[in-house]
Write a protein that holds these residues in place. Structure first.
Motif, PDB file in Angstrom:
ATOM      1  N   MET A   1      14.606  73.856  57.735  1.00  0.00           N
ATOM      2  CA  MET A   1      15.682  73.062  57.530  1.00  0.00           C
ATOM      3  C   MET A   1      15.711  71.735  58.654  1.00  0.00           C
ATOM      4  O   MET A   1      15.432  71.903  59.651  1.00  0.00           O
ATOM      5  N   ASN A   2      16.052  70.528  58.108  1.00  0.00           N
ATOM      6  CA  ASN A   2      16.102  69.413  59.003  1.00  0.00           C
ATOM      7  C   ASN A   2      17.235  68.453  58.440  1.00  0.00           C
ATOM      8  O   ASN A   2      17.416  68.465  57.162  1.00  0.00           O
ATOM      9  N   SER A   3      17.701  67.625  59.604  1.00  0.00           N
ATOM     10  CA  SER A   3      18.493  66.442  59.199  1.00  0.00           C
ATOM     11  C   SER A   3      17.432  65.292  58.295  1.00  0.00           C
ATOM     12  O   SER A   3      16.783  65.008  58.910  1.00  0.00           O
ATOM     13  N   GLY A   4      17.868  65.174  57.186  1.00  0.00           N
ATOM     14  CA  GLY A   4      17.185  64.232  56.325  1.00  0.00           C
ATOM     15  C   GLY A   4      18.016  63.351  55.267  1.00  0.00           C
ATOM     16  O   GLY A   4      19.116  63.007  55.789  1.00  0.00           O
ATOM     17  N   TYR A   5      17.492  63.412  54.028  1.00  0.00           N
ATOM     18  CA  TYR A   5      18.187  62.516  52.980  1.00  0.00           C
ATOM     19  C   TYR A   5      18.067  63.155  51.715  1.00  0.00           C
ATOM     20  O   TYR A   5      17.227  64.217  51.534  1.00  0.00           O
ATOM     21  N   TYR A   6      18.908  63.220  50.829  1.00  0.00           N
ATOM     22  CA  TYR A   6      19.176  63.848  49.437  1.00  0.00           C
ATOM     23  C   TYR A   6      17.620  63.495  48.913  1.00  0.00           C
ATOM     24  O   TYR A   6      17.194  64.371  48.186  1.00  0.00           O
ATOM     25  N   ILE A   7      17.275  62.128  48.585  1.00  0.00           N
ATOM     26  CA  ILE A   7      16.133  62.052  48.028  1.00  0.00           C
ATOM     27  C   ILE A   7      14.851  62.825  48.539  1.00  0.00           C
ATOM     28  O   ILE A   7      13.893  62.903  47.860  1.00  0.00           O
ATOM     29  N   HIS A   8      15.110  63.090  49.761  1.00  0.00           N
ATOM     30  CA  HIS A   8      13.739  63.873  50.365  1.00  0.00           C
ATOM     31  C   HIS A   8      13.741  65.189  49.736  1.00  0.00           C
ATOM     32  O   HIS A   8      12.310  65.527  49.208  1.00  0.00           O
ATOM     33  N   GLU A   9      14.823  65.951  49.397  1.00  0.00           N
ATOM     34  CA  GLU A   9      14.635  67.430  48.922  1.00  0.00           C
ATOM     35  C   GLU A   9      14.332  67.101  47.472  1.00  0.00           C
ATOM     36  O   GLU A   9      13.457  67.924  47.028  1.00  0.00           O
ATOM     37  N   LEU A  10      14.728  65.988  46.717  1.00  0.00           N
ATOM     38  CA  LEU A  10      14.404  66.045  45.251  1.00  0.00           C
ATOM     39  C   LEU A  10      12.630  65.688  45.126  1.00  0.00           C
ATOM     40  O   LEU A  10      12.086  66.321  44.416  1.00  0.00           O
ATOM     41  N   ALA A  11      12.402  65.046  46.255  1.00  0.00           N
ATOM     42  CA  ALA A  11      10.758  64.887  46.065  1.00  0.00           C
ATOM     43  C   ALA A  11       9.960  65.988  46.396  1.00  0.00           C
ATOM     44  O   ALA A  11       9.100  66.232  45.608  1.00  0.00           O
ATOM     45  N   ILE A  12      10.638  66.793  47.306  1.00  0.00           N
ATOM     46  CA  ILE A  12       9.789  68.177  47.437  1.00  0.00           C
ATOM     47  C   ILE A  12       9.863  69.021  46.398  1.00  0.00           C
ATOM     48  O   ILE A  12       8.756  69.709  46.252  1.00  0.00           O
ATOM     49  N   THR A  13      11.095  69.040  45.909  1.00  0.00           N
ATOM     50  CA  THR A  13      11.257  70.014  44.775  1.00  0.00           C
ATOM     51  C   THR A  13      10.486  69.475  43.595  1.00  0.00           C
ATOM     52  O   THR A  13       9.591  70.536  42.936  1.00  0.00           O
ATOM     53  N   ILE A  14      10.170  68.334  43.306  1.00  0.00           N
ATOM     54  CA  ILE A  14       9.151  67.684  42.287  1.00  0.00           C
ATOM     55  C   ILE A  14       7.878  68.224  42.632  1.00  0.00           C
ATOM     56  O   ILE A  14       6.988  68.694  41.844  1.00  0.00           O
ATOM     57  N   VAL A  15       7.418  67.852  43.843  1.00  0.00           N
ATOM     58  CA  VAL A  15       6.239  68.113  44.073  1.00  0.00           C
ATOM     59  C   VAL A  15       5.639  69.589  44.021  1.00  0.00           C
ATOM     60  O   VAL A  15       4.597  69.843  43.257  1.00  0.00           O
ATOM     61  N   TYR A  16       6.696  70.753  44.190  1.00  0.00           N
ATOM     62  CA  TYR A  16       5.928  72.163  44.250  1.00  0.00           C
ATOM     63  C   TYR A  16       6.379  72.634  42.774  1.00  0.00           C
ATOM     64  O   TYR A  16       5.539  73.633  42.652  1.00  0.00           O
TER      65      TYR A  16
END
Length: 379
Positions: free
Chosen positions: A265-280
């Motif tokens: 968990m970290n303070s970030g941005y919505y687009i970061h979570e989407l990118a990570i989800t797509i990658v894995y």
């Protein structure tokens, strides 16, 4: 004995450190409790007599599957000594799990000890002298990892939708130590891709080094200047194919039954979570380029992207691949005896990184956004 659904706590190299230095598991940091010690702790702290207790795979921490004579199932999680020095951060992660569960998402929750504590600091000698470890007993979540089932369009859509729902709920999270999620030097944050330059020499002699350098350059020139237009939130940070559990639906296919591992968990941005989800999700799909569209469609059913976020998605996806590959190679350098284990998440990722870099931003985005639009129209 069905324990498949709880074997994943950082079981790949996707989030195994909490600092910039990537000092992957300092010597004797990882707990090494015997089954007898773990059993004694369960009895003493939770007044629970295990009928089954067995070890589960992990990287930094130590986990045990626990079953009671009545049939209740748990996971005993013993945090490594380094992370145990920051109990407030573990407290925030623990609270976030409970908060999500209260808001309708399938996350683990923590059982209190007999004295009412959710986290117990235990000083025990498990072979390295007396050291301190944070201990929690988590509920069991049924299911199998999404990595082991066919990734249909519908399941990918639901994965994107669930990731967006999770971040939307976490936006409302309040806690006295919430500021600890800033984690400015956290190497796995997509805000800190440039920190990879400190480790790029581990790729000396590897043709992939030039691709990684080029991606970092694209990140500097195309993402950082636009970041002020990203919408901030709290990220799970590791929404990967081993941290998402699924169960068969009554109809065809599978439904998401669990979200694991909040250590990233970290303070970030919505687009970061989407990118990570797509990658894995791509690492488990026979045709990776077809993954982005349905995940994106599911995400945007909850949180539509703005134009700047759309424009940066491709580079952020490649950046996450670079993080995974570079840090895995660095970890192998530190722990060559664990090479096979550490490189699990990278073998497929290397091929995908090459493929997507060669296809280029325009082509990949065209596939993703066209597929997402078609799928959204069908909903």
């Amino acid at each position: 004995m069905r324990i498949v659904g709880v074997v994943i706590f950082g079981c790949r190299l996707s989030r195994s450190t909490t600092t910039c230095s990537v000092t992957m598991s300092k010597k004797h940091s990882k707990p090494n409790f015997s089954q007898a010690q773990a059993s004694e702790m369960v009895k003493r702290l939770f007044e629970l007599m295990p009928s089954v207790l067995c070890s589960l795979p992990s990287y930094d921490d130590q986990n045990f599957y626990v079953a009671s004579p009545e049939g209740s199932e748990y996971v005993l999680k013993i945090t490594n000594t380094e992370d145990s020095k920051n109990p407030e951060l573990i407290e925030v992660q623990t609270y976030a799990m409970s908060f999500l569960q209260q808001n309708g998402l399938p996350t683990q929750t923590v059982l209190p000890t007999t004295s009412g504590q959710l986290i117990s600091l235990e000083e025990i000698d498990c072979g390295y002298g007396s050291q301190k470890y944070l201990v929690r007993l988590l509920t069991y979540l049924p299911g199998t990892t999404i990595s082991k089932v066919p990734l249909t369009q519908q399941l990918l859509y639901e994965t994107g939708k669930t990731a967006a729902r999770m971040d939307k709920i976490l936006e409302k999270l309040e806690h006295p130590h919430l500021s600890l999620l800033q984690r400015e030097k956290y190497i796995w944050s997509l805000s800190n891709v440039t920190l990879l330059e400190e480790y790029i020499n581990v790729l000396d002699g590897d043709p992939l080094q030039e691709v990684v350098k080029s991606v970092i350059h694209q990140y500097k020139t195309c993402v950082i200047p636009k970041r002020s237009s990203f919408r901030k939130c709290v990220n799970h940070g590791d929404f990967n194919d081993l941290n998402v559990l699924v169960q068969p639906c009554q109809s065809e296919g599978y439904k998401i039954s669990g979200i694991l591992d909040f250590g990233g968990m970290n303070s970030g941005y919505y687009i970061h979570e989407l990118a990570i989800t797509i990658v894995y999700m791509m690492t488990e799909h026979p045709r990776p380029v077809e993954v982005g569209g349905p995940v994106l469609a599911g995400w945007e059913s909850v949180l539509p992207l703005n134009e700047v976020e759309k424009d940066c998605l491709y580079v952020l996806v490649l950046s996450r691949f670079c993080q995974s590959f570079v840090l895995a190679r660095y970890s192998v350098k530190l722990h060559p005896e664990n090479e096979e284990y550490l490189m699990i998440s990278c073998k497929k990722g290397v091929h995908i990184l090459h493929q997507f870099w060669e296809l280029g931003k325009e082509h990949v985005e065209k596939v993703w956004f066209q597929d997402a639009a078609q799928l959204s129209d069908q909903k």
